[in-house]
Design a protein around this motif. Structure first.
Motif, PDB file in Angstrom:
ATOM      1  N   ARG A 153       0.831  -1.203   0.000  1.00  0.00           N
ATOM      2  CA  ARG A 153       0.000   0.000   0.000  1.00  0.00           C
ATOM      3  C   ARG A 153       0.868   1.256   0.000  1.00  0.00           C
ATOM      4  O   ARG A 153       0.631   2.187  -0.770  1.00  0.00           O
ATOM      5  CB  ARG A 153      -0.931   0.017   1.215  1.00  0.00           C
ATOM      6  N   GLY A 154       1.882   1.264   0.876  1.00  0.00           N
ATOM      7  CA  GLY A 154       2.778   2.416   0.933  1.00  0.00           C
ATOM      8  C   GLY A 154       3.559   2.603  -0.353  1.00  0.00           C
ATOM      9  O   GLY A 154       3.741   3.730  -0.827  1.00  0.00           O
ATOM     10  N   VAL A 155       4.018   1.489  -0.942  1.00  0.00           N
ATOM     11  CA  VAL A 155       4.815   1.565  -2.175  1.00  0.00           C
ATOM     12  C   VAL A 155       3.966   2.047  -3.346  1.00  0.00           C
ATOM     13  O   VAL A 155       4.365   2.948  -4.098  1.00  0.00           O
ATOM     14  CB  VAL A 155       5.436   0.188  -2.491  1.00  0.00           C
ATOM     15  N   ILE A 156       2.776   1.461  -3.508  1.00  0.00           N
ATOM     16  CA  ILE A 156       1.954   1.736  -4.697  1.00  0.00           C
ATOM     17  C   ILE A 156       1.285   3.105  -4.635  1.00  0.00           C
ATOM     18  O   ILE A 156       1.344   3.886  -5.593  1.00  0.00           O
ATOM     19  CB  ILE A 156       0.903   0.623  -4.880  1.00  0.00           C
ATOM     20  N   LEU A 157       0.650   3.423  -3.511  1.00  0.00           N
ATOM     21  CA  LEU A 157      -0.087   4.686  -3.430  1.00  0.00           C
ATOM     22  C   LEU A 157       0.816   5.905  -3.503  1.00  0.00           C
ATOM     23  O   LEU A 157       0.407   6.960  -3.992  1.00  0.00           O
ATOM     24  CB  LEU A 157      -0.909   4.735  -2.134  1.00  0.00           C
ATOM     25  N   LEU A 158       2.045   5.773  -3.023  1.00  0.00           N
ATOM     26  CA  LEU A 158       2.958   6.919  -3.029  1.00  0.00           C
ATOM     27  C   LEU A 158       3.864   6.962  -4.257  1.00  0.00           C
ATOM     28  O   LEU A 158       4.581   7.962  -4.453  1.00  0.00           O
ATOM     29  CB  LEU A 158       3.804   6.917  -1.759  1.00  0.00           C
ATOM     30  N   SER A 159       3.839   5.915  -5.087  1.00  0.00           N
ATOM     31  CA  SER A 159       4.697   5.881  -6.269  1.00  0.00           C
ATOM     32  C   SER A 159       4.449   7.031  -7.244  1.00  0.00           C
ATOM     33  O   SER A 159       5.404   7.553  -7.835  1.00  0.00           O
ATOM     34  CB  SER A 159       4.539   4.544  -7.003  1.00  0.00           C
ATOM     35  N   PRO A 160       3.204   7.469  -7.483  1.00  0.00           N
ATOM     36  CA  PRO A 160       2.991   8.576  -8.433  1.00  0.00           C
ATOM     37  C   PRO A 160       3.595   9.910  -7.988  1.00  0.00           C
ATOM     38  O   PRO A 160       3.851  10.765  -8.836  1.00  0.00           O
ATOM     39  CB  PRO A 160       1.458   8.685  -8.518  1.00  0.00           C
ATOM     40  N   HIS A 161       3.823  10.102  -6.674  1.00  0.00           N
ATOM     41  CA  HIS A 161       4.287  11.400  -6.179  1.00  0.00           C
ATOM     42  C   HIS A 161       5.578  11.886  -6.855  1.00  0.00           C
ATOM     43  O   HIS A 161       5.627  13.030  -7.333  1.00  0.00           O
ATOM     44  CB  HIS A 161       4.484  11.350  -4.658  1.00  0.00           C
ATOM     45  N   PRO A 162       6.646  11.073  -6.905  1.00  0.00           N
ATOM     46  CA  PRO A 162       7.870  11.571  -7.554  1.00  0.00           C
ATOM     47  C   PRO A 162       7.667  11.903  -9.028  1.00  0.00           C
ATOM     48  O   PRO A 162       8.249  12.875  -9.533  1.00  0.00           O
ATOM     49  CB  PRO A 162       8.863  10.408  -7.384  1.00  0.00           C
ATOM     50  N   PHE A 163       6.842  11.100  -9.718  1.00  0.00           N
ATOM     51  CA  PHE A 163       6.624  11.345 -11.145  1.00  0.00           C
ATOM     52  C   PHE A 163       5.785  12.608 -11.361  1.00  0.00           C
ATOM     53  O   PHE A 163       6.018  13.355 -12.314  1.00  0.00           O
ATOM     54  CB  PHE A 163       5.940  10.133 -11.781  1.00  0.00           C
ATOM     55  N   LEU A 164       4.819  12.834 -10.474  1.00  0.00           N
ATOM     56  CA  LEU A 164       4.022  14.065 -10.573  1.00  0.00           C
ATOM     57  C   LEU A 164       4.901  15.304 -10.411  1.00  0.00           C
ATOM     58  O   LEU A 164       4.699  16.316 -11.081  1.00  0.00           O
ATOM     59  CB  LEU A 164       2.917  14.063  -9.512  1.00  0.00           C
ATOM     60  N   LEU A 165       5.875  15.216  -9.510  1.00  0.00           N
ATOM     61  CA  LEU A 165       6.776  16.343  -9.289  1.00  0.00           C
ATOM     62  C   LEU A 165       7.893  16.405 -10.332  1.00  0.00           C
ATOM     63  O   LEU A 165       8.413  17.477 -10.623  1.00  0.00           O
ATOM     64  CB  LEU A 165       7.392  16.243  -7.890  1.00  0.00           C
ATOM     65  N   ARG A 166       8.245  15.258 -10.906  1.00  0.00           N
ATOM     66  CA  ARG A 166       9.354  15.204 -11.866  1.00  0.00           C
ATOM     67  C   ARG A 166       9.060  16.000 -13.130  1.00  0.00           C
ATOM     68  O   ARG A 166       9.963  16.624 -13.713  1.00  0.00           O
ATOM     69  CB  ARG A 166       9.637  13.738 -12.229  1.00  0.00           C
ATOM     70  N   TRP A 167       7.807  15.993 -13.564  1.00  0.00           N
ATOM     71  CA  TRP A 167       7.471  16.616 -14.849  1.00  0.00           C
ATOM     72  C   TRP A 167       6.799  17.968 -14.691  1.00  0.00           C
ATOM     73  O   TRP A 167       6.210  18.480 -15.637  1.00  0.00           O
ATOM     74  CB  TRP A 167       6.592  15.671 -15.662  1.00  0.00           C
ATOM     75  N   LEU A 168       6.904  18.564 -13.543  1.00  0.00           N
ATOM     76  CA  LEU A 168       6.339  19.895 -13.335  1.00  0.00           C
ATOM     77  C   LEU A 168       7.333  20.975 -13.746  1.00  0.00           C
ATOM     78  O   LEU A 168       8.538  20.747 -13.816  1.00  0.00           O
ATOM     79  CB  LEU A 168       5.955  20.079 -11.858  1.00  0.00           C
ATOM     80  N   SER A 169       6.802  22.168 -13.991  1.00  0.00           N
ATOM     81  CA  SER A 169       7.639  23.332 -14.275  1.00  0.00           C
ATOM     82  C   SER A 169       7.845  24.098 -12.975  1.00  0.00           C
ATOM     83  O   SER A 169       6.874  24.443 -12.297  1.00  0.00           O
ATOM     84  CB  SER A 169       6.957  24.223 -15.314  1.00  0.00           C
ATOM     85  N   TYR A 170       9.108  24.360 -12.648  1.00  0.00           N
ATOM     86  CA  TYR A 170       9.443  25.033 -11.397  1.00  0.00           C
ATOM     87  C   TYR A 170       9.759  26.500 -11.634  1.00  0.00           C
ATOM     88  O   TYR A 170      10.255  26.884 -12.703  1.00  0.00           O
ATOM     89  CB  TYR A 170      10.630  24.343 -10.723  1.00  0.00           C
ATOM     90  N   CYS A 171       9.474  27.297 -10.636  1.00  0.00           N
ATOM     91  CA  CYS A 171       9.858  28.705 -10.681  1.00  0.00           C
ATOM     92  C   CYS A 171      11.389  28.799 -10.658  1.00  0.00           C
ATOM     93  O   CYS A 171      12.061  27.865 -10.213  1.00  0.00           O
ATOM     94  CB  CYS A 171       9.271  29.457  -9.485  1.00  0.00           C
ATOM     95  N   PRO A 172      11.944  29.911 -11.166  1.00  0.00           N
ATOM     96  CA  PRO A 172      13.408  30.023 -11.246  1.00  0.00           C
ATOM     97  C   PRO A 172      14.076  30.176  -9.881  1.00  0.00           C
ATOM     98  O   PRO A 172      14.670  31.190  -9.558  1.00  0.00           O
ATOM     99  CB  PRO A 172      13.623  31.260 -12.125  1.00  0.00           C
ATOM    100  N   THR A 173      13.915  29.164  -9.066  1.00  0.00           N
ATOM    101  CA  THR A 173      14.588  29.113  -7.765  1.00  0.00           C
ATOM    102  C   THR A 173      14.815  27.656  -7.403  1.00  0.00           C
ATOM    103  O   THR A 173      14.058  26.777  -7.834  1.00  0.00           O
ATOM    104  CB  THR A 173      13.760  29.797  -6.665  1.00  0.00           C
ATOM    105  N   ASN A 174      15.843  27.376  -6.670  1.00  0.00           N
ATOM    106  CA  ASN A 174      16.121  26.004  -6.241  1.00  0.00           C
ATOM    107  C   ASN A 174      16.346  25.914  -4.740  1.00  0.00           C
ATOM    108  O   ASN A 174      16.989  24.997  -4.248  1.00  0.00           O
ATOM    109  CB  ASN A 174      17.336  25.448  -6.988  1.00  0.00           C
ATOM    110  N   ILE A 175      15.801  26.886  -4.005  1.00  0.00           N
ATOM    111  CA  ILE A 175      15.999  26.944  -2.554  1.00  0.00           C
ATOM    112  C   ILE A 175      14.789  26.354  -1.832  1.00  0.00           C
ATOM    113  O   ILE A 175      13.660  26.829  -2.010  1.00  0.00           O
ATOM    114  CB  ILE A 175      16.246  28.392  -2.093  1.00  0.00           C
ATOM    115  N   ILE A 176      15.025  25.322  -1.045  1.00  0.00           N
ATOM    116  CA  ILE A 176      13.970  24.682  -0.261  1.00  0.00           C
ATOM    117  C   ILE A 176      14.102  25.151   1.184  1.00  0.00           C
ATOM    118  O   ILE A 176      15.116  24.890   1.837  1.00  0.00           O
ATOM    119  CB  ILE A 176      14.063  23.147  -0.321  1.00  0.00           C
ATOM    120  N   SER A 177      13.098  25.829   1.675  1.00  0.00           N
ATOM    121  CA  SER A 177      13.126  26.326   3.065  1.00  0.00           C
ATOM    122  C   SER A 177      12.732  25.209   4.021  1.00  0.00           C
ATOM    123  O   SER A 177      11.648  25.206   4.613  1.00  0.00           O
ATOM    124  CB  SER A 177      12.191  27.530   3.209  1.00  0.00           C
ATOM    125  N   HIS A 178      13.615  24.244   4.144  1.00  0.00           N
ATOM    126  CA  HIS A 178      13.337  23.080   4.985  1.00  0.00           C
ATOM    127  C   HIS A 178      14.645  22.361   5.266  1.00  0.00           C
ATOM    128  O   HIS A 178      15.677  22.671   4.670  1.00  0.00           O
ATOM    129  CB  HIS A 178      12.341  22.145   4.295  1.00  0.00           C
TER     130      HIS A 178
END
Length: 314
Positions: A153-178
């Motif tokens: 359940r953990g493997v399958i349900l969360l598998s789309p998350h990296p791919f959803l983020l992989r193909w997104l367009s990011y704002c011109p910044t690479n700083i993660i406040s975390h």
């Protein structure tokens, strides 16, 4: 550094800020982080060895607890070393793919942790409400099947998350406040429309942690109804005492999880450092506390721990 693909800009490397406004105190903050990580490693490894070496602890509750310990070890080891590297050496860089991988492990393993806590609640329900059928319901095959189902359940349900983020367009910044790559921290850097992805994230959160928590509450309602029908106060207290450790584990896991979720959704006026502290507590405290709770409350685990210390010191 930014690269351009068919969907827009994407960072090659992210820069982790740590705890905004407290950069100068990172070395001091790292001390409790390191100690908690060390306790989590030692406690969970000791718990696994104790249960493995004592056949009388090969019961469903402790087998699920071992599965929980394995998940805790993987969860802390996928995040804390990088956080300590950031605090100690100002090692802020994390590659895009490594960031997505870390995010996946955090959320996938947290989902598994919630599932194993639910499995332990089911064990308590069967042991108290169906005591004569406990061994026939929770057979070794059923325990293995439940463990595999929780992992899948953990493997399958969360598998789309990296791919959803992989193909997104990011704002011109690479700083993660975390201090680590968290889903909500990454989403804040995205320039695309993300309503569908946020909706998917909320649905997954409900189908995992939310649904697990509801089922845990239902199991304890049924347990309490059964306990209140026992003939004497002594038997009621004795039966409830078998649930104390598990209730503490529930509180330790779900309290920071709900606080983290609520501060992200509704705490827009809360200082970012508070968000980040709560998110780190969610990763640090449950893996450290789970073996301590069961070590204090379970005599055989406590004796096994002291026996290990005696052997090592001999």
């Amino acid at each position: 550094m930014l690269t351009f693909n068919r969907t827009g800009y994407q960072p090659t490397v992210f820069l982790l800020v740590g705890i905004p406004g407290l950069e100068s105190a990172h070395i001091w903050i790292s001390i409790p982080f390191f100690l908690v990580y060390l306790l989590a490693l030692m406690g969970n490894i000791a718990l696994l060895l104790i249960v493995k070496s004592d056949p009388k602890l090969h019961e469903p509750m402790y087998l699920f607890l071992c599965m929980l310990s394995l998940v805790d070890l993987m969860l802390t080891s996928s995040t804390i070393p990088k956080i300590l590297s950031l605090f100690w050496f100002n090692d802020r860089e994390i590659y895009f793919e490594a960031c997505l991988t870390q995010m996946y492990f955090i959320h996938s393993l947290s989902t598994m942790e919630s599932g194993f806590i639910l499995a332990m609640a089911f064990d308590r329900y069967v042991a108290i409400c169906r005591p004569l059928r406990h061994s026939s319901i929770l057979t070794p095959a059923v325990i293995i099947g439940l463990g595999l189902a929780i992992v899948l359940r953990g493997v399958i349900l969360l598998s789309p998350h990296p791919f959803l983020l992989r193909w997104l367009s990011y704002c011109p910044t690479n700083i993660i406040s975390h201090t680590y790559c968290e889903f909500m921290a990454l989403i804040k850097l995205v320039c695309d429309k993300i309503k569908i992805r946020q909706a998917y994230s909320l649905i997954v959160a409900f189908l995992t942690g939310g649904l697990d928590f509801i089922l845990i509450i239902c199991s304890y309602v049924l347990i309490l109804l059964t306990v209140f029908h026992l003939p004497s106060k002594t038997s009621r207290l004795k039966t409830l005492s078998t649930c104390v450790s598990h209730v503490w584990v529930i509180l330790v896991f779900y309290t920071p999880a709900f606080f983290s979720f609520l501060t992200h959704r509704f705490g827009h006026h809360i200082a970012p450092r508070i968000h980040i502290f709560i998110a780190n507590i969610y990763l640090l405290i449950p893996p450290m506390m789970n073996p301590i709770i069961y070590g204090v409350k379970t005599k055989r685990i406590r004796e096994g721990f002291f026996k290990m210390l005696t052997i090592k010191s001999a």
